[in-house]
Design an enzyme around this catalytic site. Structure first.
Site, PDB file in Angstrom:
ATOM      1  N   PHE A 116       0.908   7.987  -2.182  1.00  0.00           N
ATOM      2  CA  PHE A 116      -0.321   7.657  -1.480  1.00  0.00           C
ATOM      3  C   PHE A 116      -1.161   8.908  -1.340  1.00  0.00           C
ATOM      4  CE2 PHE A 116      -2.124   4.128   0.988  1.00  0.00           C
ATOM      5  CZ  PHE A 116      -1.507   3.078   0.355  1.00  0.00           C
ATOM      6  N   GLN A 229     -13.313   7.057   9.709  1.00  0.00           N
ATOM      7  CA  GLN A 229     -12.923   7.212   8.308  1.00  0.00           C
ATOM      8  C   GLN A 229     -13.605   6.184   7.419  1.00  0.00           C
ATOM      9  OE1 GLN A 229      -8.800   6.109   6.668  1.00  0.00           O
ATOM     10  NE2 GLN A 229      -8.886   8.314   6.424  1.00  0.00           N
ATOM     11  N   HIS A 231     -13.304   4.531   3.900  1.00  0.00           N
ATOM     12  CA  HIS A 231     -12.302   4.343   2.858  1.00  0.00           C
ATOM     13  C   HIS A 231     -13.017   4.251   1.518  1.00  0.00           C
ATOM     14  CE1 HIS A 231      -9.005   2.639   0.580  1.00  0.00           C
ATOM     15  NE2 HIS A 231      -8.201   2.722   1.616  1.00  0.00           N
ATOM     16  N   LEU A 241     -11.381  -4.342   1.954  1.00  0.00           N
ATOM     17  CA  LEU A 241     -10.480  -3.291   1.480  1.00  0.00           C
ATOM     18  C   LEU A 241      -9.720  -3.688   0.219  1.00  0.00           C
ATOM     19  CD1 LEU A 241      -8.954  -0.592   2.007  1.00  0.00           C
ATOM     20  CD2 LEU A 241      -7.325  -1.921   3.330  1.00  0.00           C
ATOM     21  N   GLU A 244      -5.364   1.265  -1.080  1.00  0.00           N
ATOM     22  CA  GLU A 244      -5.166   2.565  -1.700  1.00  0.00           C
ATOM     23  C   GLU A 244      -3.939   2.550  -2.621  1.00  0.00           C
ATOM     24  OE1 GLU A 244      -5.623   5.811   1.002  1.00  0.00           O
ATOM     25  OE2 GLU A 244      -4.309   7.124  -0.140  1.00  0.00           O
ATOM     26  N   ARG A 275      -8.630  10.296   1.651  1.00  0.00           N
ATOM     27  CA  ARG A 275      -9.728   9.333   1.623  1.00  0.00           C
ATOM     28  C   ARG A 275     -11.097   9.936   1.870  1.00  0.00           C
ATOM     29  NH1 ARG A 275      -6.536   4.706   5.103  1.00  0.00           N
ATOM     30  NH2 ARG A 275      -5.209   4.059   3.362  1.00  0.00           N
ATOM     31  N   HIS A 342     -13.587   2.275   7.869  1.00  0.00           N
ATOM     32  CA  HIS A 342     -12.230   1.742   7.817  1.00  0.00           C
ATOM     33  C   HIS A 342     -11.418   2.024   9.067  1.00  0.00           C
ATOM     34  CE1 HIS A 342      -8.528   0.390   6.090  1.00  0.00           C
ATOM     35  NE2 HIS A 342      -7.961   1.574   6.119  1.00  0.00           N
ATOM     36  N   ARG A 386      -7.470  10.456   8.842  1.00  0.00           N
ATOM     37  CA  ARG A 386      -6.124   9.907   8.773  1.00  0.00           C
ATOM     38  C   ARG A 386      -5.676   9.764   7.327  1.00  0.00           C
ATOM     39  NH1 ARG A 386      -4.182   5.050   7.695  1.00  0.00           N
ATOM     40  NH2 ARG A 386      -6.014   3.740   8.026  1.00  0.00           N
TER      41      ARG A 386
END
Ligand code: SF4
Ligand code: SF4
Ligand code: FES
Lengths: 579, 351
Positions: A116, A229, A231, A241, A244, A275, A342, A386
C-alpha cells in the site's frame, strides 16, 4: 431521561470495537446510538485493507510501520500514539480473525497481506477489496452475540458538558420524532469524519462531522481541522473511491500523453507514493493541461497491467464500481480519476486511551467521562496525512483502547443527570428548523458550500483563495439563518436532518478554513502555493480551534506541541519527507 | 439533458394516506435512480423520505423496488431502468411494513439474523491460536462470496416465501448461516444444521424461486447457499417431516391469495415435492435443474407483467387452473416454463 453507564455514539469500527470491549464487564450497562443502523456505517466503505506488521509476506516490524506512519504524516504525528497503533496492530488483527473476520488468505493459509502507498513492507491485511465491510460485519455480529443495546436511527443533537464533566447526550429518535435526554457516566464519540463539505468526496452522505461539531459547541477545541486528505483515485465526477489496492496491485496512472507522471514526482515509489503526494501530482498535471476526458479534469488509472485474473480475484469492487458508476470496463480501458476529499485527519483532541483532553492548556485537563476514537478523534496518529490502511487500524486499536480507558475509570465516576435546561439547545434547534419560514433552501446552500470548499480549500490552497473561501462560508452561514424546510412531520423526517447536518457543515468549514489560513506552510494534506515548504520552526505543532465566544468574530486558534516521546524506542527525528 | 418521469409510491404516516406521485427530473448520462430521488427531494419536494448513505453499493441502505424489482437505487442507472421512455416506478421494499414513503421497517428482516444466530461461535474448549487460524485459500474461496452480504434486504423484499410466511428466516440470514457452517473457525456446525433443518421457516421452506439470486446486488447467491445447506443437512442425517407439512400448507396459501409474485412458485415446486420426500437422488437432480422460468425471470417478462396488472379476483380462477396443470406435469422434468409463462400472461389480462 434514559440512562446508561456507558453510551457510545457512532457505530462504525471505533464505536463498535469500544462497545465490545466495555461489554466484557457484565456489571456495566452499555448502549450504542447511531443515526444509521450499525451495518450502514461508513467504515464499511473502506476497501483496501487494514495495516499491521504481521510479516506474513515479507519481513516487517512495528518500528518500521511506526516510521512509515510518522513520515507519512509529515512528522505532525504524535509519536506516543503512532507507537501504540503499530505495536498493538498485530494482536488486534488476530483478535478480529478469531471473531470470524473474512480475511483473504495466502498460500500458507495465513492472513494475506499486500502493498500500500507509503508503507515500505506489504502489511495491508485485506478481505478482497471490501475490508471495511468485512470488519464492520464481524464486529456487529459479535455485538449481537453480546446483546448490546443499540439505538438505531437515533440522531445525537447535543453533548452536555458541565464544568468539564460530561453528563450525556440529547438525542432525536428519527422514527418517532421524540427528543430524549440520555445520561451516562461515560460517553464516547466514534462519529466519523467531515468530508461531506467538499463537492468531490468519497464520503457517505452521513459523514457530516456531527460529533466533531457537537464537541466544539460544548466548548472543546478541535485539533488540526485544516488537514483533509484528498485521495488520488476517486471516480471522475462523483468522487466515489476506487481502492488504493488497485495501485497496490500494480495499476498505472497516466496523463493525456500516456506518461506515468509519478516518475516526475516520486520516482522511488511511483504510484505507491502516499496519497497526498499522488493527489498533488495529479492536480498539477490537470492544471498544466495534461488532463484527460472532454473536461480535462482528471487523469487515467490503467488497471490492465495487473492482468484480468488477478483483477477479478483481488479487486472485484473496483471492477464493479468502474462499470456501474462510470460505465467503463477496466479490463478494456483506463478509468478517469481525480482527487477526492477522503479523510479527516483533524477532530476531537484525545490521548492514547481515548480520553478527550484540552491539550493546549497546562496539564492538558480532561473532559471527565468523555472519550473519542476513530476518524472523529485526533490522537494524532495520522498527523498531516494518513497512510492508506491505517484508518481501519486506528479505529480498531483506538476503539479498543478507548473501551479499556472507559473500563478503567467508569466505576469511579459519579452518576450524571440532564435536566430540561440542558435540553434547551437541542429542543430549540429542532423547533427552529421545523417552524422556520425563510426563503433559503438547504440543498442550494449546501451545493454552493461544497463548491466553495472544493475549489478554494482543496488540494492546493493560497491566502487569497482561502480568504475568499472564508467570506463565502460566512455568507452561507448568514443565509442559513433564513431557511425553511418542507417536511414538518415527526416520522422519519430526513428533511429536518439535512438542515441540522448543513448547520454542522457550515460550522466546521469555517474551522477548516481558519486553520488553513493561519498555517503558513505546506505539510502533508495541507499544501499552500504561497508557502510551498514545511516550516518546522514555526509550525511543527498542532492547531486547536475554539468556538468563538460573544464578541469574537471567528474561531480562536491556539497551538500545542507534537508528542515526541514514544515509550519503547527513541523518537524518530524530523527529516525531509521524500519518496 | 433529457427529462424522465418517476412515479413514486408514497405513504404519509401522519394522515395514513397511500398515493402515487409523479415527478419529472432532468437526467444526465450516468445518473442513478438515487441521484434522481435526491434531485426530487432537494429541488421539488423535501418531504420525500428514503434511506441512503454510501451511494456506491456497500452500505445497503437504499434497496427499494424499481419497476417492481428490488435493487439498490444507488447502483441503478436511470437509462437502464427506463424502458422506451416509460416512467420509472419506484416503491418501497416488499414483505415489510412501510413507515414513510420508501422507508420500511427493516426489523423484521434484520431480526432473522439474530434468530439464526449468525455470528461466529468460537470453540469454548480450546484457546485460540497465538496468531491467526490457518484457513486454506480453497476453503476461504468456497464461502467468502456469502460473506459479501450488505444486509440490504433486496432478496427478502422479493422472496416469494417471505411474502406469505412471517416465520421464514429468509435468504440473507440463511446465506449467512451457511457462511458460518462452512467456516472452520466456527464450533457450532452441527447445531446450526440441525436448527436450520428443524426450525419453522428454515432451509426446507425455500421454494427455489430464484428471486433472491436475481435481486442480490452482491455475489451472495442465497438460494445456492440454501441448497448446499440442504445437502449438508441430509448428509448429517437431518431429514424431517416438518418441512413437508409446512410446504404443503404454504402452497395452498398461495393458491388462495393468488398473488402474482408468488406465481413463480408452481414452476419451482415441480421438483420440490419429490425433494421433500427426502429422496437424496431427487435432491441432487434438483440441484442441476434449471427451469425455463429462470430465463423468463431474467428477461424480466413475468415481473413486468406482474407489476403492470396485479392479480385480480378473475385471475385467481385461472391461477387455480394453472396450479392444477402444473401439478399434473409434476413428474415430468421438462415442464415447459415458456408455455407456462404465456398461459400466465393470458390469465392475468391477455396482454
Ligand atoms: S429461492 Fe428461496 S430464499 Fe430465495 S427468494 Fe425464492 S423462496 Fe426465497
Ligand atoms: S443476500 Fe444480497 S440481497 Fe440479500 S441482503 Fe445480502 S446483499 Fe442484500
Ligand atoms: S446508498 Fe449505500 S448501498 Fe446504496
Amino acid at each position: 431521561m434514559l440512562q446508561h453507564d456507558v453510551l457510545i455514539v457512532g457505530s462504525g469500527l471505533a464505536g463498535m470495537r469500544a462497545a465490545l470491549e466495555v461489554s466484557s464487564d457484565p456489571t456495566l450497562d452499555v448502549a450504542i446510538l447511531s443515526k444509521v443502523h450499525p451495518l450502514r456505517s461508513h467504515s464499511g466503505a473502506a476497501q483496501g485493507g487494514i495495516a499491521a506488521s504481521l510479516g506474513n509476506s515479507a519481513e516487517d516490524s512495528w518500528d518500521l510501520h511506526m516510521f512509515d506512519t510518522v513520515k507519512g504524516g509529515d512528522y505532525l504525528v504524535d509519536q506516543d500514539a503512532a507507537e501504540v497503533l503499530t505495536r498493538e496492530g498485530p494482536e488486534n488483527i488476530f483478535e478480529l480473525e478469531h471473531m470470524g473476520c473474512a480475511f483473504s488468505r495466502d498460500d500458507e493459509g495465513r492472513v494475506a497481506q499486500r502493498r500500500f502507498g507509503g508503507h515500505t513492507a506489504p502489511r495491508a491485511c485485506y478481505a478482497a477489496d471490501r475490508t471495511g465491510h468485512a470488519v464492520l460485519t464481524v464486529l456487529f455480529e459479535q455485538l449481537l452475540r453480546r446483546g448490546v443495546k443499540v439505538y438505531s436511527e437515533w440522531y445525537a443533537l447535543d453533548l452536555v458538558v458541565k464544568d468539564n464533566v460530561c453528563q450525556g447526550l440529547v438525542a432525536y429518535d428519527i422514527l418517532s420524532g421524540q427528543i430524549e435526554a440520555i445520561s451516562a457516566k461515560a460517553v464516547m464519540f466514534g462519529t466519523g469524519g467531515y468530508g461531506r463539505a467538499f463537492r468531490v468526496t468519497t464520503n457517505a452522505f452521513a459523514s457530516t462531522g456531527d460529533g466533531v461539531v457537537m464537541a466544539y459547541r460544548a466548548g472543546i477545541p478541535l485539533e488540526d481541522m485544516e488537514f483533509v486528505q484528498f485521495h488520488p483515485t476517486g471516480l471522475q465526477g462523483s468522487g466515489i473511491l476506487l481502492s488504493e489496492a488497485a495501485r497496490g496491485e500494480g495499476a498505472h496512472i497516466v496523463n493525456s500523453d500516456g506518461f506515468r507522471f509519478m516518475e516526475d514526482y516520486a520516482p522511488g515509489r511511483m504510484e505507491l507514493a502516499p496519497r497526498d503526494i499522488v493527489a498533488r501530482a495529479e492536480q498539477s498535471e490537470i492544471e498544466a493541461g495534461r488532463g484527460v476526458t472532454a473536461l480535462r479534469d482528471s487523469v487515467f488509472m490503467d488497471l490492465r497491467p495487473i492482468g484480468e485474473e488477478r483483477i477479478r480475484y483481488a479487486l472485484p469492487s473496483v471492477l464493479h464500481l468502474a462499470r456501474d458508476f462510470a460505465g467503463i470496463d477496466p479490463l478494456d480501458a483506463p478509468v478517469p480519476i481525480q482527487p477526492t476529499a477522503h479523510y479527516s485527519m483533524g477532530g476531537i483532541p484525545c490521548d492514547i486511551n481515548g480520553q478527550v483532553r484540552i491539550k493546549d492548556l497546562d496539564g492538558a485537563p480532561e473532559i471527565t467521562g468523555f472519550f473519542a476514537a476513530g476518524e472523529a478523534s485526533c490522537v494524532s496518529v495520522h498527523g498531516a496525512n494518513r497512510l492508506g490502511t491505517n484508518s481501519l487500524l486506528e479505529a480498531v486499536v483506538m476503539g479498543r483502547r478507548a473501551g479499556r480507558g472507559i473500563l478503567d475509570v467508569v466505576h469511579d465516576l459519579e452518576p450524571t443527570s440532564i435536566d430540561e435546561g440542558d435540553m434547551a439547545n437541542a429542543v430549540g434547534e429542532v423547533d427552529h428548523f421545523l417552524t422556520a419560514d425563510g426563503s433559503q433552501k438547504v440543498g442550494e446552500i449546501r451545493a454552493e458550500l461544497r463548491d466553495t470548499m472544493m475549489d478554494k480549500c482543496g488540494v492546493f490552497r493560497d491566502d487569497a483563495e482561502l480568504k475568499e473561501c472564508l467570506s463565502e462560508v460566512k455568507d452561507y452561514q448568514e443565509r442559513f439563518k433564513h431557511i425553511s424546510i418542507d417536511d414538518h412531520g415527526s416520522t422519519f423526517n430526513t428533511d429536518l436532518l439535512d438542515a441540522i447536518e448543513l448547520g454542522h457543515m457550515l460550522e466546521y468549514s469555517e474551522v477548516i478554513t481558519t486553520g488553513a489560513i493561519a498555517r503558513q506552510e505546506s505539510r502533508g494534506g495541507h499544501a499552500r502555493r504561497d508557502f510551498p515548504d514545511r516550516d518546522d520552526e514555526n509550525w511543527h505543532r498542532h492547531t486547536l480551534a475554539y468556538r468563538p465566544q460573544e464578541g469574537e468574530d471567528g474561531p480562536r486558534l491556539e497551538y500545542c506541541a507534537v508528542n515526541m516521546e514514544p515509550r519503547f524506542r527513541e523518537p524518530f527525528p524530523l527529516q525531509e519527507r521524500t519518496y | 439533458m433529457a427529462q424522465q418521469e418517476f412515479i413514486i409510491e408514497r405513504y404519509n404516516p401522519d394522515t395514513d394516506e397511500s398515493y402515487e406521485e409523479s415527478f419529472n427530473v432532468d437526467v444526465q448520462p450516468g445518473q442513478t435512480v438515487l441521484d434522481s430521488l435526491n434531485a426530487i427531494k432537494w429541488d421539488q419536494d423535501g418531504t420525500l423520505s428514503f434511506r441512503m448513505s454510501c451511494r456506491h453499493a456497500i452500505c445497503g441502505s437504499c434497496a427499494m423496488k424499481v419497476n417492481g424489482q428490488s435493487m439498490l437505487s444507488c447502483q441503478t442507472q436511470v437509462d437502464a431502468a427506463a424502458e422506451r421512455g416509460d416512467p420509472i416506478r419506484v416503491g418501497p421494499q416488499g414483505n415489510q411494513n412501510v413507515i414513510k414513503d420508501l422507508v420500511v421497517d427493516v426489523n423484521k428482516f434484520l431480526n432473522q439474523f439474530e434468530r439464526a444466530e449468525t455470528w461466529l461461535e468460537p470453540y469454548e474448549d480450546q484457546e485460540p491460536p497465538e496468531r491467526e487460524y490457518r484457513q486454506k485459500v480453497e476453503e476461504f474461496d468456497h464461502w467468502s462470496h456469502a460473506s459479501t452480504c450488505i444486509h440490504c434486504g433486496a432478496c427478502y423484499s422479493d422472496c416469494t416465501v417471505a411474502a406469505v410466511d412471517e416465520n421464514f428466516l429468509g435468504p440473507a440470514a440463511l446465506a449467512k448461516a451457511y457462511r458460518f457452517v462452512m467456516d472452520s473457525r466456527d464450533s457450532k456446525r452441527e447445531e446450526r444444521l440441525q436448527f436450520l433443518s428443524e426450525e419453522q421457516g428454515g432451509i426446507w421452506d425455500c421454494t427455489r424461486c430464484y428471486m433472491c439470486v436475481q435481486a442480490c446486488p452482491k455475489d451472495v447467491l442465497p438460494m445456492d447457499a440454501i441448497m448446499e445447506l440442504r445437502t449438508l443437512a441430509i448428509e448429517a442425517g437431518h431429514v424431517n417431516n416438518h418441512g413437508v407439512r409446512h410446504h404443503k400448507g404454504f402452497m395452498s396459501g398461495v393458491r388462495k391469495r393468488g398473488r402474482l409474485d408468488e406465481m413463480m412458485l408452481p414452476v419451482q415446486s415441480v421438483g420440490i415435492g419429490r425433494l421433500l420426500t427426502g429422496n437424496l437422488a431427487a435432491h441432487k437432480e434438483m440441484m442441476d435443474y434449471t427451469p425455463g422460468a429462470i430465463r423468463l425471470l431474467k428477461s424480466r417478462k413475468l415481473l413486468t407483467i406482474a407489476q403492470r396488472h396485479g392479480a385480480n379476483a378473475d385471475g385467481r380462477e385461472q391461477i387455480e387452473r394453472i396450479f392444477e396443470e402444473v401439478e399434473a406435469e409434476k413428474h415430468h422434468h421438462d415442464v415447459d416454463a415458456e408455455a407456462f409463462g404465456a398461459e400466465f400472461e393470458t390469465a392475468i389480462g391477455g396482454h
